[in-house]
Design an enzyme around this catalytic site. Sequence first.
Site, PDB file in Angstrom:
ATOM      1  N   GLU A 194       0.829  -1.212   0.000  1.00  0.00           N
ATOM      2  CA  GLU A 194       0.000   0.000   0.000  1.00  0.00           C
ATOM      3  C   GLU A 194       0.866   1.268   0.000  1.00  0.00           C
ATOM      4  O   GLU A 194       0.553   2.234  -0.663  1.00  0.00           O
ATOM      5  CB  GLU A 194      -0.946   0.009   1.210  1.00  0.00           C
ATOM      6  CG  GLU A 194      -2.113  -0.954   1.087  1.00  0.00           C
ATOM      7  CD  GLU A 194      -3.043  -0.613  -0.079  1.00  0.00           C
ATOM      8  OE1 GLU A 194      -3.207   0.577  -0.383  1.00  0.00           O
ATOM      9  OE2 GLU A 194      -3.554  -1.552  -0.705  1.00  0.00           O
ATOM     10  N   CYS A 231     -12.522   3.065 -15.027  1.00  0.00           N
ATOM     11  CA  CYS A 231     -12.852   4.488 -14.880  1.00  0.00           C
ATOM     12  C   CYS A 231     -11.550   5.270 -14.763  1.00  0.00           C
ATOM     13  O   CYS A 231     -11.270   5.919 -13.757  1.00  0.00           O
ATOM     14  CB  CYS A 231     -13.742   4.692 -13.653  1.00  0.00           C
ATOM     15  SG  CYS A 231     -14.516   6.310 -13.640  1.00  0.00           S
ATOM     16  N   CYS A 235     -16.348   3.363 -20.392  1.00  0.00           N
ATOM     17  CA  CYS A 235     -17.713   3.269 -19.859  1.00  0.00           C
ATOM     18  C   CYS A 235     -18.452   2.051 -20.416  1.00  0.00           C
ATOM     19  O   CYS A 235     -19.301   1.470 -19.722  1.00  0.00           O
ATOM     20  CB  CYS A 235     -18.490   4.543 -20.156  1.00  0.00           C
ATOM     21  SG  CYS A 235     -17.738   5.977 -19.374  1.00  0.00           S
ATOM     22  N   CYS A 293     -18.015  -0.875 -18.224  1.00  0.00           N
ATOM     23  CA  CYS A 293     -18.157  -0.598 -16.800  1.00  0.00           C
ATOM     24  C   CYS A 293     -19.467  -1.150 -16.236  1.00  0.00           C
ATOM     25  O   CYS A 293     -20.536  -0.911 -16.797  1.00  0.00           O
ATOM     26  CB  CYS A 293     -18.086   0.910 -16.568  1.00  0.00           C
ATOM     27  SG  CYS A 293     -18.235   1.349 -14.826  1.00  0.00           S
ATOM     28  N   CYS A 332     -24.852   5.472 -13.981  1.00  0.00           N
ATOM     29  CA  CYS A 332     -23.773   6.457 -13.784  1.00  0.00           C
ATOM     30  C   CYS A 332     -24.180   7.826 -14.340  1.00  0.00           C
ATOM     31  O   CYS A 332     -24.356   7.998 -15.550  1.00  0.00           O
ATOM     32  CB  CYS A 332     -22.495   5.967 -14.457  1.00  0.00           C
ATOM     33  SG  CYS A 332     -21.152   7.163 -14.316  1.00  0.00           S
TER      34      CYS A 332
HETATM   35 FE1  SF4 Z   1     -16.612   5.763 -14.737  1.00  0.00          FE
HETATM   36 FE2  SF4 Z   1     -19.260   5.982 -14.911  1.00  0.00          FE
HETATM   37 FE3  SF4 Z   1     -17.865   5.487 -17.094  1.00  0.00          FE
HETATM   38 FE4  SF4 Z   1     -18.113   3.642 -15.184  1.00  0.00          FE
HETATM   39  S1  SF4 Z   1     -19.705   4.455 -16.479  1.00  0.00           S
HETATM   40  S2  SF4 Z   1     -16.225   4.190 -16.292  1.00  0.00           S
HETATM   41  S3  SF4 Z   1     -18.110   4.898 -13.342  1.00  0.00           S
HETATM   42  S4  SF4 Z   1     -17.740   7.322 -15.858  1.00  0.00           S
END
Ligand code: SF4
Length: 356
Positions: free
Chosen positions: A47, A197, A204, A207, A213
């Site tokens: 860490e 992200c 996205c 994601c 989001c």
């Molecule tokens: Fe980031 Fe939202 Fe895109 Fe996911 S959908 S990568 S959380 S901006």
Amino acid sequence: MNLLKLSISKADAAIFQRRILTWYKKFGRHTLPWQLETEAYPIWLSEIMLQQTQVQTVIPYYHKFLSRFPTVQTLADASIDEVLGLWSGLGYYARGRNLHAAAQQVCQHHAGLFPKTLEALITLPGIGRSTAGAILAQSDGQAIPILDANVKRVLCRFHAIETASETALWGLATVYTPNTDVRAYTQAMMDIGALVCRNTHPECDSCPLQNDCAGFQSGNPTHYPEKKKRAAIPTRACVFALIIEGTRVLLQKRPTKGIWGGLWAFPEWSEATDKTLLGSYPHTLSPLQKHTFTHFHLSYQTRKITLKKCPAAVLTHWPNTELVDIIDSLSLGLPTPIKRLLTQLMTHSEKTKELL
Ligand code: SF4
């Protein structure tokens, strides 16, 4: 989004956690060397190294440290020079100094065991709230949130938050942190931030949070959180005194506080140096070189003087100096430009069998 108006139900938090954990199972990183550990010591080591440093850069340093210091006691017993020598090249040397000081405190005040409460852990040098949370979540499964840069970015984008206080963001991180499976969730949040992200070019379409989001729905996710304007960094100029005696070079241990604290570097040539006997020795001045650090640009030259025998007056002109054999010097804690100069000298000496 005004964070004060945000209300997250337990059901919303549970959906968020489930999406993150399902994604992590399939796409997260599971084989990083520290992920195989459950002891606080190696997790803490990783860490600290990972603060502001990429995983791929950290891995060899992590192995090197664990192999030389397999326990917190071996790290506490080592000299700071050895610790900083091994840290050389990883940057942000305050981390190396804090690592050593924290190991000593763990051994002196906690019988060699890392404390298991957030309050006690954050009293150790170099351990902030997020690092403490990551250590406790991963070594002990405690439901404690983390809020590193990656997590902040994910949360801000998910809620389309431009700016928010640290307190408000910690509140948000706390709401989303589950009571179970915290170890996986903590790693999953780090991975989502690092792999999906990302700071620039978030993916996205891959994601798991995309459906809800707000940042994605705004059409401009990278707008969140608002970027802080970086102040222009200053340029610092200096001339290093490169004093050579046989196969040894004069190095100075820098004071613990300040630039290059605790590291070894060439002493700096000043007007006062001109007035000493050194000012009358023939020297060669190197071309100007540059190196950029996080907080400043360094523009430097070396003034090289070769002596058969280094007079005592030269040794005492600068405090904390020592003549060090060039081979040994490379295992000391050295700032990057100094290491580069010493390596050049070493290569030159291997070719010509002399340092000049
Ligand atoms: Fe980031 Fe939202 Fe895109 Fe996911 S959908 S990568 S959380 S901006």
